[in-house]
Design a protein around this motif. Structure first.
Motif, mmCIF file in Angstrom:
data_model
loop_
_atom_site.group_PDB
_atom_site.id
_atom_site.type_symbol
_atom_site.label_atom_id
_atom_site.label_comp_id
_atom_site.label_asym_id
_atom_site.label_seq_id
_atom_site.Cartn_x
_atom_site.Cartn_y
_atom_site.Cartn_z
ATOM 1 N N MET A 295 -75.368 46.860 -0.106
ATOM 2 C CA MET A 295 -74.536 46.237 -1.139
ATOM 3 C C MET A 295 -74.739 47.119 -2.406
ATOM 4 O O MET A 295 -76.130 47.378 -2.872
ATOM 5 C CB MET A 295 -74.464 44.783 -1.249
ATOM 6 N N SER A 296 -73.908 46.914 -3.224
ATOM 7 C CA SER A 296 -74.069 47.448 -4.817
ATOM 8 C C SER A 296 -74.250 46.188 -5.573
ATOM 9 O O SER A 296 -74.208 45.109 -5.165
ATOM 10 C CB SER A 296 -72.679 48.205 -5.336
ATOM 11 N N ARG A 297 -74.738 46.312 -6.673
ATOM 12 C CA ARG A 297 -74.848 45.291 -7.674
ATOM 13 C C ARG A 297 -73.633 44.390 -8.088
ATOM 14 O O ARG A 297 -73.793 43.323 -8.233
ATOM 15 C CB ARG A 297 -75.804 45.863 -8.964
ATOM 16 N N ASP A 298 -72.622 45.338 -8.096
ATOM 17 C CA ASP A 298 -71.345 44.793 -8.525
ATOM 18 C C ASP A 298 -71.001 43.709 -7.378
ATOM 19 O O ASP A 298 -70.290 42.795 -7.514
ATOM 20 C CB ASP A 298 -70.288 45.859 -8.537
ATOM 21 N N ASP A 299 -71.157 44.216 -5.977
ATOM 22 C CA ASP A 299 -70.908 43.461 -4.790
ATOM 23 C C ASP A 299 -71.665 41.817 -5.051
ATOM 24 O O ASP A 299 -71.020 40.970 -4.841
ATOM 25 C CB ASP A 299 -71.412 44.046 -3.565
ATOM 26 N N VAL A 300 -72.743 42.238 -5.654
ATOM 27 C CA VAL A 300 -73.699 40.962 -5.896
ATOM 28 C C VAL A 300 -73.020 40.198 -6.893
ATOM 29 O O VAL A 300 -72.900 38.567 -6.649
ATOM 30 C CB VAL A 300 -75.177 41.385 -5.898
ATOM 31 N N VAL A 301 -72.741 40.761 -8.088
ATOM 32 C CA VAL A 301 -72.176 39.979 -9.114
ATOM 33 C C VAL A 301 -71.097 39.224 -8.823
ATOM 34 O O VAL A 301 -70.932 37.911 -9.046
ATOM 35 C CB VAL A 301 -72.116 40.890 -10.301
ATOM 36 N N GLU A 302 -70.153 39.948 -8.060
ATOM 37 C CA GLU A 302 -68.843 39.376 -7.479
ATOM 38 C C GLU A 302 -68.862 38.147 -6.623
ATOM 39 O O GLU A 302 -68.440 37.168 -6.741
ATOM 40 C CB GLU A 302 -67.966 40.568 -6.873
ATOM 41 N N LEU A 303 -70.094 38.266 -5.802
ATOM 42 C CA LEU A 303 -70.232 37.049 -4.746
ATOM 43 C C LEU A 303 -70.851 35.951 -5.515
ATOM 44 O O LEU A 303 -70.391 34.775 -5.429
ATOM 45 C CB LEU A 303 -71.195 37.764 -3.779
ATOM 46 N N TYR A 304 -71.874 36.265 -6.182
ATOM 47 C CA TYR A 304 -72.536 34.990 -6.816
ATOM 48 C C TYR A 304 -71.778 34.619 -8.183
ATOM 49 O O TYR A 304 -72.202 33.456 -8.636
ATOM 50 C CB TYR A 304 -74.077 35.548 -7.300
ATOM 51 N N THR A 305 -70.481 35.133 -8.622
ATOM 52 C CA THR A 305 -69.980 34.463 -9.722
ATOM 53 C C THR A 305 -68.484 33.915 -9.199
ATOM 54 O O THR A 305 -67.705 33.510 -10.158
ATOM 55 C CB THR A 305 -69.591 35.399 -10.890
ATOM 56 N N SER A 306 -68.329 33.924 -7.958
ATOM 57 C CA SER A 306 -67.051 33.557 -7.250
ATOM 58 C C SER A 306 -66.706 32.176 -7.561
ATOM 59 O O SER A 306 -65.655 31.640 -7.335
ATOM 60 C CB SER A 306 -67.065 33.777 -5.768
ATOM 61 N N GLY A 307 -67.896 31.162 -7.688
ATOM 62 C CA GLY A 307 -67.782 29.744 -7.643
ATOM 63 C C GLY A 307 -67.722 29.314 -9.019
ATOM 64 O O GLY A 307 -67.638 30.068 -9.854
ATOM 65 N N ASP A 308 -67.621 28.195 -9.030
ATOM 66 C CA ASP A 308 -67.507 27.369 -10.442
ATOM 67 C C ASP A 308 -68.948 27.362 -11.224
ATOM 68 O O ASP A 308 -68.986 27.333 -12.401
ATOM 69 C CB ASP A 308 -67.017 25.942 -10.373
ATOM 70 N N GLU A 309 -69.951 27.332 -10.292
ATOM 71 C CA GLU A 309 -71.177 27.274 -10.603
ATOM 72 C C GLU A 309 -71.903 28.666 -10.941
ATOM 73 O O GLU A 309 -71.947 29.216 -10.060
ATOM 74 C CB GLU A 309 -72.239 26.351 -9.782
ATOM 75 N N GLU A 310 -72.585 28.994 -12.120
ATOM 76 C CA GLU A 310 -73.204 30.223 -12.299
ATOM 77 C C GLU A 310 -74.622 29.805 -11.715
ATOM 78 O O GLU A 310 -75.503 29.061 -12.160
ATOM 79 C CB GLU A 310 -73.357 30.646 -13.665
ATOM 80 N N LEU A 311 -75.143 30.937 -10.958
ATOM 81 C CA LEU A 311 -76.343 30.744 -9.925
ATOM 82 C C LEU A 311 -77.484 31.350 -10.509
ATOM 83 O O LEU A 311 -78.722 30.888 -10.620
ATOM 84 C CB LEU A 311 -76.138 31.265 -8.624
ATOM 85 N N TYR A 312 -76.902 32.572 -11.499
ATOM 86 C CA TYR A 312 -77.965 33.234 -11.969
ATOM 87 C C TYR A 312 -77.624 33.875 -13.216
ATOM 88 O O TYR A 312 -76.327 33.875 -13.521
ATOM 89 C CB TYR A 312 -78.293 34.721 -10.951
ATOM 90 N N THR A 313 -78.451 34.295 -13.973
ATOM 91 C CA THR A 313 -78.051 34.821 -15.249
ATOM 92 C C THR A 313 -78.457 36.335 -15.320
ATOM 93 O O THR A 313 -78.009 37.098 -15.945
ATOM 94 C CB THR A 313 -78.494 33.986 -16.546
ATOM 95 N N ASP A 314 -79.497 36.890 -14.777
ATOM 96 C CA ASP A 314 -80.000 37.984 -14.700
ATOM 97 C C ASP A 314 -79.847 38.506 -13.406
ATOM 98 O O ASP A 314 -80.430 38.602 -12.284
ATOM 99 C CB ASP A 314 -81.508 38.011 -14.945
ATOM 100 N N TYR A 315 -78.462 39.569 -13.290
ATOM 101 C CA TYR A 315 -78.110 39.986 -12.058
ATOM 102 C C TYR A 315 -78.815 41.164 -11.341
ATOM 103 O O TYR A 315 -78.835 41.466 -10.482
ATOM 104 C CB TYR A 315 -76.333 40.175 -12.215
ATOM 105 N N ASP A 316 -79.333 41.848 -12.595
ATOM 106 C CA ASP A 316 -80.044 43.155 -12.226
ATOM 107 C C ASP A 316 -81.476 42.529 -11.578
ATOM 108 O O ASP A 316 -81.788 43.197 -10.451
ATOM 109 C CB ASP A 316 -80.850 43.906 -13.491
ATOM 110 N N GLU A 317 -82.182 41.620 -11.938
ATOM 111 C CA GLU A 317 -83.286 40.835 -11.145
ATOM 112 C C GLU A 317 -82.846 40.277 -10.000
ATOM 113 O O GLU A 317 -83.495 40.668 -9.182
ATOM 114 C CB GLU A 317 -83.886 39.867 -12.032
#
Length: 142
Positions: A10-32
């Motif tokens: 997976m790419s970093r962009d794949d991860v960001v899209e999955l983790y930001t798909s909902g209403d709740e922000e699960l993380y703030t540092d997507y590189d980490e």
């Protein structure tokens, strides 16, 4: 077409899209987060075509204990069985691990999540205002 994989493809962009798909922000540092995913002992993903729609990942001591960091499903796939596919595949991949823990601050508190995890074999060990802990304890013959 849904594809389940144990490769960290997976790419970093794949991860960001999955983790930001909902209403709740699960993380703030997507590189980490991305680096943490790549460094996980076990990582199972589900893709629908080219879209990452689910992930489960864990770390542990290598053979006796694993700690599931999270099970995340894309918000656009709420009733597609993604969570069950992830967890079933993960439990098959970790068949030689005797204790699997899920420790969470906020997730897995709903009656649905509790019932689902118990159905999958997990036992609720502890629940406080800030933490909930589940354990799947399997007898493994070494």
């Amino acid at each position: 077409m849904v594809i389940i994989s144990n490769e960290k493809n997976m790419s970093r962009d794949d991860v960001v899209e999955l983790y930001t798909s909902g209403d709740e922000e699960l993380y703030t540092d997507y590189d980490e987060l991305y680096q943490s995913i790549l460094g996980s002992d076990y990582c199972i993903t589900v893709r629908d075509e080219n879209r990452l729609v689910g992930i489960i990942r864990s770390n542990g001591d290598g053979n006796m204990n694993q700690y599931i960091a999270e099970i995340v499903m894309h918000a656009g796939y709420p009733t597609h069985g993604i969570g069950s596919k992830l967890l079933d595949t993960y439990l098959n991949e970790t068949a030689d691990v005797s204790k699997i823990y899920i420790l969470s601050h906020t997730h897995y508190r709903t009656s649905f999540a509790k019932t689902w995890l118990q159905y999958k074999g997990f036992k609720l060990l502890a629940e406080t205002e800030s933490i909930i802990l589940y354990l799947l304890d399997r007898e493994i013959k070494y």
